[in-house]
Motif scaffolding. Structure first.
Motif, short mmCIF file in Angstrom:
data_model
loop_
_atom_site.label_atom_id
_atom_site.label_comp_id
_atom_site.label_asym_id
_atom_site.label_seq_id
_atom_site.Cartn_x
_atom_site.Cartn_y
_atom_site.Cartn_z
N THR A 16 42.50 52.54 39.53
CA THR A 16 42.33 51.24 39.96
C THR A 16 42.67 51.29 41.54
N ILE A 47 32.40 46.19 40.71
CA ILE A 47 32.20 45.90 39.19
C ILE A 47 33.05 46.89 38.82
N GLY A 50 36.66 45.83 39.10
CA GLY A 50 37.07 44.73 38.17
C GLY A 50 37.30 44.71 36.80
N TRP A 51 36.42 45.55 36.03
CA TRP A 51 36.61 45.80 34.83
C TRP A 51 37.68 46.83 34.57
N LEU A 52 37.77 47.77 35.27
CA LEU A 52 39.06 48.69 34.99
C LEU A 52 40.38 47.90 35.43
N VAL A 54 41.08 45.11 34.70
CA VAL A 54 41.58 44.39 33.50
C VAL A 54 42.35 45.26 32.67
#
Length: 112
Positions: A16, A47, A50-52, A54
């Protein structure tokens, strides 16, 4: 608490953190330097971050709940993935604190 919980958190903190630094550099390249290709780079890295992020939130929350952290510390660790380079410093501090307690085999309870 198992060491694997800490290891998962550490990996995601680094991933992250690196993606956020890359995203910051991409935004600088896109808006301040007006570089070609920075738009698509920023979109892809944004993108991915953002997903990682989470996934980082899930692992950090899992670590905090198993370490029985107070809410303030939990929020501090969760937000570290939103400030460029903060994840590296927070990860190092958390790791030092918890590795000593894991090695001793004592119950893990963090100080605020």
């Amino acid at each position: 608490m198992k060491k694997s919980v800490l290891t998962r958190y550490r990996v995601m903190a680094y991933v992250t953190g690196v993606l956020l630094v890359l995203l910051t550099l991409g935004v600088i390249a896109k808006y301040l330097l007006d570089m070609d290709g920075a738009d698509s780079f920023t979109r892809v890295v944004g993108i991915a971050h953002g997903w990682l992020y989470v996934v980082y939130l899930v692992f950090a929350f899992d670590l905090g709940s198993k370490a029985k952290w107070p809410v303030a510390k939990q929020v501090w660790v969760l937000l570290a993935g939103t400030i460029p380079t903060a994840a590296f410093f927070v990860e190092r501090k958390v790791t030092r604190e918890l590795e000593a307690k894991i090695a001793d085999g004592t119950p893990v309870a963090a100080k605020a």
